[in-house]
Design a protein around this motif. Structure first.
Motif, PDB file in Angstrom:
ATOM      1  N   ASN A 180       5.652  -1.437  -7.097  1.00  0.00           N
ATOM      2  CA  ASN A 180       5.055  -2.116  -6.135  1.00  0.00           C
ATOM      3  C   ASN A 180       6.076  -2.054  -4.707  1.00  0.00           C
ATOM      4  OD1 ASN A 180       2.998  -3.573  -4.959  1.00  0.00           O
ATOM      5  ND2 ASN A 180       3.780  -5.775  -5.642  1.00  0.00           N
ATOM      6  N   ILE A 181       6.743  -2.633  -4.335  1.00  0.00           N
ATOM      7  CA  ILE A 181       7.914  -1.944  -3.123  1.00  0.00           C
ATOM      8  C   ILE A 181       7.584  -1.154  -2.549  1.00  0.00           C
ATOM      9  CG2 ILE A 181       8.978  -3.845  -3.410  1.00  0.00           C
ATOM     10  CD1 ILE A 181      11.429  -2.980  -4.142  1.00  0.00           C
ATOM     11  N   GLU A 182       8.071   0.341  -3.485  1.00  0.00           N
ATOM     12  CA  GLU A 182       8.290   1.510  -2.883  1.00  0.00           C
ATOM     13  C   GLU A 182       7.025   1.853  -2.439  1.00  0.00           C
ATOM     14  OE1 GLU A 182      12.474   2.183  -5.615  1.00  0.00           O
ATOM     15  OE2 GLU A 182      10.328   3.424  -5.779  1.00  0.00           O
ATOM     16  N   TYR A 183       5.730   2.073  -2.789  1.00  0.00           N
ATOM     17  CA  TYR A 183       4.299   2.140  -3.175  1.00  0.00           C
ATOM     18  C   TYR A 183       3.295   2.063  -2.623  1.00  0.00           C
ATOM     19  CZ  TYR A 183       0.695   5.803  -4.222  1.00  0.00           C
ATOM     20  OH  TYR A 183       0.090   6.737  -4.526  1.00  0.00           O
ATOM     21  N   LEU A 184       3.230   0.830  -3.830  1.00  0.00           N
ATOM     22  CA  LEU A 184       1.351   0.020  -3.290  1.00  0.00           C
ATOM     23  C   LEU A 184       1.385  -1.327  -3.130  1.00  0.00           C
ATOM     24  CD1 LEU A 184       1.675  -0.993  -7.874  1.00  0.00           C
ATOM     25  CD2 LEU A 184       0.561   1.076  -6.524  1.00  0.00           C
ATOM     26  N   ALA A 185       2.507  -1.511  -2.580  1.00  0.00           N
ATOM     27  CA  ALA A 185       2.499  -2.956  -1.345  1.00  0.00           C
ATOM     28  C   ALA A 185       2.230  -1.868   0.184  1.00  0.00           C
ATOM     29  CB  ALA A 185       4.012  -3.493  -1.275  1.00  0.00           C
ATOM     30  N   ARG A 186       1.400  -2.376   0.996  1.00  0.00           N
ATOM     31  CA  ARG A 186       0.445  -2.143   2.244  1.00  0.00           C
ATOM     32  C   ARG A 186       1.414  -2.819   3.239  1.00  0.00           C
ATOM     33  NH1 ARG A 186      -1.571  -1.951  -3.190  1.00  0.00           N
ATOM     34  NH2 ARG A 186      -4.316  -0.384  -2.695  1.00  0.00           N
ATOM     35  N   ALA A 187       1.727  -3.985   2.808  1.00  0.00           N
ATOM     36  CA  ALA A 187       2.283  -4.999   3.935  1.00  0.00           C
ATOM     37  C   ALA A 187       1.126  -5.642   5.472  1.00  0.00           C
ATOM     38  CB  ALA A 187       3.550  -4.427   4.871  1.00  0.00           C
ATOM     39  N   THR A 188       0.433  -4.582   5.391  1.00  0.00           N
ATOM     40  CA  THR A 188      -1.058  -5.174   6.759  1.00  0.00           C
ATOM     41  C   THR A 188      -2.005  -4.280   5.927  1.00  0.00           C
ATOM     42  OG1 THR A 188       0.274  -5.745   8.549  1.00  0.00           O
ATOM     43  CG2 THR A 188      -2.036  -5.230   8.127  1.00  0.00           C
ATOM     44  N   MET A 189      -2.979  -5.199   5.268  1.00  0.00           N
ATOM     45  CA  MET A 189      -3.997  -4.455   4.174  1.00  0.00           C
ATOM     46  C   MET A 189      -4.977  -4.122   5.465  1.00  0.00           C
ATOM     47  SD  MET A 189      -3.294  -4.494   0.642  1.00  0.00           S
ATOM     48  CE  MET A 189      -5.062  -4.292   0.077  1.00  0.00           C
ATOM     49  N   THR A 190      -6.405  -2.967   5.159  1.00  0.00           N
ATOM     50  CA  THR A 190      -6.938  -2.806   5.679  1.00  0.00           C
ATOM     51  C   THR A 190      -8.433  -2.048   4.659  1.00  0.00           C
ATOM     52  OG1 THR A 190      -7.094  -0.246   5.480  1.00  0.00           O
ATOM     53  CG2 THR A 190      -6.465  -1.105   7.494  1.00  0.00           C
ATOM     54  N   ARG A 191      -9.605  -2.840   5.002  1.00  0.00           N
ATOM     55  CA  ARG A 191     -10.856  -2.507   4.527  1.00  0.00           C
ATOM     56  C   ARG A 191     -11.451  -2.372   5.874  1.00  0.00           C
ATOM     57  NH1 ARG A 191     -12.622  -8.415   1.388  1.00  0.00           N
ATOM     58  NH2 ARG A 191     -12.773  -9.339   2.826  1.00  0.00           N
ATOM     59  N   THR A 192     -13.041  -1.884   4.917  1.00  0.00           N
ATOM     60  CA  THR A 192     -14.294  -1.973   6.266  1.00  0.00           C
ATOM     61  C   THR A 192     -15.731  -3.079   5.553  1.00  0.00           C
ATOM     62  OG1 THR A 192     -14.194   0.232   5.958  1.00  0.00           O
ATOM     63  CG2 THR A 192     -16.491  -0.854   6.618  1.00  0.00           C
ATOM     64  N   VAL A 193     -15.785  -3.919   6.189  1.00  0.00           N
ATOM     65  CA  VAL A 193     -16.249  -4.913   5.732  1.00  0.00           C
ATOM     66  C   VAL A 193     -18.057  -4.860   6.363  1.00  0.00           C
ATOM     67  CG1 VAL A 193     -17.086  -7.924   5.243  1.00  0.00           C
ATOM     68  CG2 VAL A 193     -15.123  -6.270   4.709  1.00  0.00           C
ATOM     69  N   ASP A 194     -18.919  -4.549   6.190  1.00  0.00           N
ATOM     70  CA  ASP A 194     -19.944  -5.258   6.445  1.00  0.00           C
ATOM     71  C   ASP A 194     -19.833  -3.862   8.116  1.00  0.00           C
ATOM     72  OD1 ASP A 194     -21.722  -6.002   4.806  1.00  0.00           O
ATOM     73  OD2 ASP A 194     -20.719  -8.198   6.517  1.00  0.00           O
ATOM     74  N   GLY A 195     -19.542  -2.120   7.904  1.00  0.00           N
ATOM     75  CA  GLY A 195     -18.924  -1.556   8.918  1.00  0.00           C
ATOM     76  C   GLY A 195     -18.291  -1.736   9.497  1.00  0.00           C
ATOM     77  N   VAL A 196     -16.664  -2.749  10.335  1.00  0.00           N
ATOM     78  CA  VAL A 196     -16.399  -2.520  10.455  1.00  0.00           C
ATOM     79  C   VAL A 196     -15.176  -2.729   9.682  1.00  0.00           C
ATOM     80  CG1 VAL A 196     -15.143  -4.848  11.966  1.00  0.00           C
ATOM     81  CG2 VAL A 196     -17.852  -4.791  11.735  1.00  0.00           C
ATOM     82  N   LEU A 197     -13.422  -1.932  10.326  1.00  0.00           N
ATOM     83  CA  LEU A 197     -12.653  -2.335   9.931  1.00  0.00           C
ATOM     84  C   LEU A 197     -11.919  -3.234  10.288  1.00  0.00           C
ATOM     85  CD1 LEU A 197     -10.768  -0.204   8.364  1.00  0.00           C
ATOM     86  CD2 LEU A 197      -9.873   0.163  10.544  1.00  0.00           C
ATOM     87  N   GLN A 198     -11.102  -4.460   8.619  1.00  0.00           N
ATOM     88  CA  GLN A 198     -10.560  -5.397   9.412  1.00  0.00           C
ATOM     89  C   GLN A 198      -8.682  -5.400   9.147  1.00  0.00           C
ATOM     90  OE1 GLN A 198     -11.479  -8.701   6.711  1.00  0.00           O
ATOM     91  NE2 GLN A 198     -13.222  -9.210   7.846  1.00  0.00           N
ATOM     92  N   ALA A 199      -8.295  -5.597   9.225  1.00  0.00           N
ATOM     93  CA  ALA A 199      -6.434  -5.377   9.644  1.00  0.00           C
ATOM     94  C   ALA A 199      -6.228  -7.179   9.112  1.00  0.00           C
ATOM     95  CB  ALA A 199      -5.808  -5.283  10.257  1.00  0.00           C
ATOM     96  N   TYR A 200      -5.581  -7.405   7.206  1.00  0.00           N
ATOM     97  CA  TYR A 200      -4.827  -9.034   7.778  1.00  0.00           C
ATOM     98  C   TYR A 200      -3.899  -7.880   6.636  1.00  0.00           C
ATOM     99  CZ  TYR A 200      -7.853  -7.480   2.978  1.00  0.00           C
ATOM    100  OH  TYR A 200      -7.788  -5.709   2.485  1.00  0.00           O
ATOM    101  N   PRO A 201      -3.075  -9.629   6.354  1.00  0.00           N
ATOM    102  CA  PRO A 201      -1.435  -9.543   5.840  1.00  0.00           C
ATOM    103  C   PRO A 201      -1.877  -8.761   4.242  1.00  0.00           C
ATOM    104  CG  PRO A 201      -1.893 -11.541   7.066  1.00  0.00           C
ATOM    105  CD  PRO A 201      -3.390 -11.074   7.101  1.00  0.00           C
TER     106      PRO A 201
END
Length: 935
Positions: A180-201
């Motif tokens: 998790n700490i070496e690979y899976l964790a992002r620290a800041t996440m991103t995803r596309t919601v209704d065509g808009v790219l979001q950033a969040y913890p």
């Protein structure tokens, strides 16, 4: 996605030419005084505000948080992702597969049952250290793992193809928390919601309590039961109260000769003594910047041992450097930095947030330590370890005597060893458990299969294991262990022949840097050959001792010991032959393998002699801190991480060649003893069944303080003479193929039979009996019976069951089966003095009501002996949409009660703490609630 945006928080952040939609916490009055962890929750509410589940008032409550107030405001936290290990993760996927069928039966679309948040499983809990001390131990242990777990692994391969956004890290890769700490964790996440790219913890919940390791990376996350994890995967928020946050100020620097493990054992003792159950802990102050990321992760990992929900470190340059080292892209690192600074999530030592309570540790005061013999918080300074062992041994070696006799070193001629002052009606001299060495000794001669002869005694180190996510992710202690092994080997020292020596790193990167540093050979010289990449000794997968040693231990009732670099050392957990377990840093694990006994003082006792016949002491071979750091600097690089994680989900040829079922619903094999369809949804309808009071219940178990989920949940090996062993026999399984409870978590029939079956469980309905037994009051004499067998008799008679407990009931690992097994045994209520957070929540999630005795009272003070017939009135108030604060408990004597016993009545506190939990209980459990919501 936020549909309301009451605070106008929606904004745009541009990083490297890419625009991200963000929800700014500085739009909420009061944000500036909030601790880091509560700012993360604040963003979560802003982004998910819908005016229904997440409301403006919840956001305002968080902004106007009063640090010292008792938590009373419910919020709905939506984690960004879910992480699982295979022991607890397999039942999650079994339940999702079962829910797909249930949805179809209720007229819905099975494919609605799908992870709505990214879900990742690391198969790390199934490898057992069967082979050790040889160069082919790793390869053979993996082969045996596949032989034992083929059915489960095929099922997980099906899940990886059938469910969207569900990924599996195959066996032999690493430990979930280190991956998790070496690979899976992002620290800041991103995803596309209704065509808009979001950033969040980045936030997560995990099916292992040590999910908190990722707190060291600035990621808010904690362990939940598999029940809650399933709900989170299905888009359900985690219902919680805004917690208190304990500020823990760090100052100073770690002294020479002190390790990160010593620091975390000190912090564990401090926080457990302070009391942080249900609270967040957050580290702050000038000293934070001096704490390496690996040390932060080591501290975060032990949060369940403190008792806290999370143990957070904020994001700073140390975080960014670690992300770069472990191969995260420069684009990701730039996003983490920009986003964290925009959201005031960047650590600023000059700004002190408001905290509910305060503690402080000068790192310069920490001394070398171990913890044991049965709890992580029982820290012992290394310099006092031998004398404390002599004190503790009395509880395990039956050498209790009077103070005056112990001082003289003699027993009265007429008294056998093991009698006590109370037994013999001696004087009022206090009873102690510090036998003199003469009476502590119980030597046993052993001749091994290869002809080696030696003598072992109480305190002999039977297992020395470098294991567990806590330390194997930390290069400072892992390389210190390697350098200590080098120094010892060059002096001609060897591990004692009775010590089972194992090395189970948390990821392949560890063996990469061992190899680059030239340390593998020295570790192997001392017997520390690689046995697997996974969670082994810490969870009871230590594997068997050599037959001759095991026999000597059992025949002579020896209190032998295990020393492990892990986080759990509860009774009965590590190995059935080992009574006393100690947590220690990896270099101290090696030191104890050389010493061979806990009855050893490293300051005055020599580990052995060098080639010239000179005594060698631990101080002579302990590596210099500067050399450890220089070795870290020269041996670890980014390429190691990018290479090892390039194909992390692909697996080896064994994994890729597994036959994989297809289809959106799973084809259950009625002959399988690993994966079976559970009964949770049998006969379920869309309408809920009204809550009813509990009438005419019997007591299944009467338990004392600190009964952990390790006492309750099935774990470790399956005994032949147990109900689970009988079940496997009846299904044609050879004893050699029983495997462990953990590997059979996907079969509820095995797991019910192993609930409350821990060999160290003390059910006080019986006198002087340990293990999974109770009194069966369906029989005329209330005779002794296996807990499972008695529960079946009660259920056949239509009799509900209750459990009485003491303080801190359910502490330990966040295991869903502790709650599932309790429910499937027919238990309707658990009444204790206090609960651990996760287990209390999980009981509700399985339709079991948690109740507490009135403040200051216990089953003992109220005069309850467990023979009573128990009724609980007032639960039906839940049908009106409200939750009663208390219910009336009536316990009347039965035909098994002592003559003259009177009825007992009291008001028990209802520990259904939030409206969300009340909804789950009304529905019969969280899974039923989710299923009805989706249909």
């Amino acid at each position: 996605m936020s549909q309301v945006n009451s605070f106008g928080s929606k904004d745009t952040l541009t990083v490297g030419g890419t625009d991200y939609e963000v929800f700014r916490v500085d739009s909420v009055p009061g944000y500036e005084k909030l601790p880091f962890s509560l700012k993360v929750l604040l963003e979560n509410l802003l982004r998910t505000e819908d005016g229904k589940n997440v409301t403006r008032s919840q956001i305002e409550a968080l902004g106007s948080w009063v640090p010292t107030a008792e938590p009373d405001t419910e919020i709905q936290f939506t984690p960004a992702r879910v992480v699982m290990q295979d022991f607890t993760g397999v039942p999650c996927i079994v339940d999702l597969a079962t829910m797909r069928e249930a949805v179809a039966n209720l007229g819905g679309d099975p494919k609605k049952i799908n992870p709505l948040a990214p879900a990742e499983m690391v198969i790390d809990h199934s490898v057992i250290a069967d082979l050790f001390g040889t160069e082919n131990a790793f390869e053979r242990n993996v082969e045996i793992e596949y032989e034992r777990n083929g059915e489960r692994y095929q099922f997980l391969r099906w899940g990886q193809t059938a469910f969207d956004d569900f990924k599996v890290v195959p066996p032999g890769t690493g430990i979930v928390h280190q991956v998790n700490i070496e690979y899976l964790a992002r620290a800041t996440m991103t995803r596309t919601v209704d065509g808009v790219l979001q950033a969040y913890p980045d936030t997560c919940v995990g099916t292992d309590s040590h999910t908190t390791m990722v707190n060291g990376l600035g990621v808010l996350g904690w362990g939940v039961g598999g029940i809650e994890a399933e709900a989170a995967m299905l888009g359900q928020p985690v219902s919680m109260l805004i917690p208190k946050v304990v500020g823990f100020k760090l100052s100073g620097e770690i002294p020479m000769g002190v390790t990160a493990t010593d620091v975390v054992l000190t912090i564990t003792q401090m926080l457990r003594k302070h009391g942080v159950v249900g609270k967040f802990v957050e580290f702050y102050g000038e000293g934070v910047a001096a704490v390496p990321l690996a040390n932060r992760a080591t501290i975060g990992n032990m949060s369940p041992e403190f008792g806290s929900t999370a143990a957070m470190f904020p994001i700073d340059d140390v975080t960014l450097d670690y992300l770069r080292l472990t191969g995260r892209s420069e684009e990701q690192v730039a996003l983490v930095e920009s986003y964290s600074k925009l959201q005031k999530l960047w650590h600023d030592a000059s700004v002190e947030p408001s905290f509910s309570e305060y503690l402080e540790l000068d790192l310069g005061t920490v001394v070398p330590s171990i913890a044991g013999p049965k709890r992580p918080q029982d820290r012992v300074e290394l310099s006092k370890a031998k004398s404390q062992f002599e004190v503790d041994l009395g509880a395990y070696a039956e050498t209790t005597t009077r103070v005056d006799e112990a001082l003289e070193g003699t027993f009265p001629a007429s008294d056998p060893v093991g009698t006590t002052a109370q037994d013999e009606n001696w004087s009022d001299a206090p009873v102690v458990t510090s036998p003199s060495p003469a009476h502590a000794s119980n030597p046993a001669a052993v001749t091994t299969a290869d002809g080696e002869t030696f003598t072992i005694d109480h305190g002999a180190v039977a297992i020395a294991a470098i294991t567990s996510c806590t330390n194997t992710s930390n290069p400072s202690v892992m390389l210190a262990a390697g350098l200590l092994a080098r120094n010892a080997s060059k002096k001609g020292l060897k591990s004692k022949p009775w010590v089972k020596t194992t090395l189970a790193p948390g990821s392949k990167v560890v063996t990469d840097y061992y190899e680059k540093a030239g340390l593998n050979g020295y570790l192997e010289d001392l017997g520390f050959y690689l046995v697997g990449y996974g969670c082994t000794t810490c969870i009871g997968n230590s594997g068997p001792l050599e037959d001759e040693i095991s026999q000597a231990v059992q025949d002579n009732d020896l209190a032998v010991t295990a020393v492990l670099s892990g986080n759990r050392n509860f009774e009965g957990r590590i190995n059935p032959d080992v009574k006393m377990n100690y947590l220690a840093s990896p270099p101290l694990v090696i030191a104890y393998a050389l010493a061979g006994s806990m009855n050893f003082d490293f300051e005055t006792d020599a580990l052995g002699q060098d080639q010239d016949g000179n005594d060698v002491f631990l101080a002579d071979i302990w590596p210099d801190a500067a050399e450890v750091q220089a070795t870290i600097d020269s041996s670890i690089d980014t390429e190691m991480f990018t290479h090892e994680y390039a194909g992390v989900f692909d697996g080896d040829e064994r994994w890729r060649s597994l036959p994989t079922p297809t289809g959106s619903t799973f084809e259950w094999d009625e002959k399988s003893t690993y994966v079976r369809k559970p009964p949770y949804f049998d006969g379920m309808t869309m309408e809920t069944t009204p809550v009813s009071d509990i009438v005419g219940a019997r007591v299944l178990a009467k338990l004392g303080d600190s009964v952990t989920t390790d006492h309750i949940s099935p774990a470790g090996n399956i005994k032949a003479d147990s109900p689970a062993g009988r079940y496997l026999d009846e299904h044609g399984i050879a004893r050699a193929d029983y495997n462990s409870y953990g590997s059979r978590r996907g079969n509820h029939e095995v797991m019910i039979r192993g609930t409350f079956a821990n060999i160290r469980l003390k059910n006080q309905l019986l006198d002087g009996v340990e293990g999974g037994y109770t009194r069966d009051f369906t029989t005329a004499d209330g005779e002794q019976s296996f807990i499972y067998d008695a529960s079946q008799h009660y259920q056949e008679a239509g009799t509900p069951l209750v459990i009485f407990g003491g303080k801190e009931y359910g502490s330990g690992s966040s295991r869903d089966w502790a709650a599932k097994g309790t429910s499937l045994l027919g238990v309707k209520a658990v009444i204790t003095e206090s609960f651990e957070r996760i287990h209390r929540s999980n009981l509700i999630g399985m339709g079991v009501v948690p109740l507490q005795f009135p403040a200051g009272e216990s089953w003992a003070s109220l005069g309850l002996d467990g023979t009573e017939i128990v009724s609980i009135a007032g639960l039906e108030e839940l049908n009106s949409g409200t939750t009663p604060k208390t219910v009336r408990v009536t316990a009347v004597p039965s035909e098994h009660s002592p003559e003259g016993k009177q009825p007992i009545e009291f008001d028990a506190v209802v520990r259904i703490d939030t409206p969300g939990e009340a909804d789950y209980y009304r529905n019969g459990g969280i899974l039923q609630y989710v299923l009805r919501s989706l249909v």
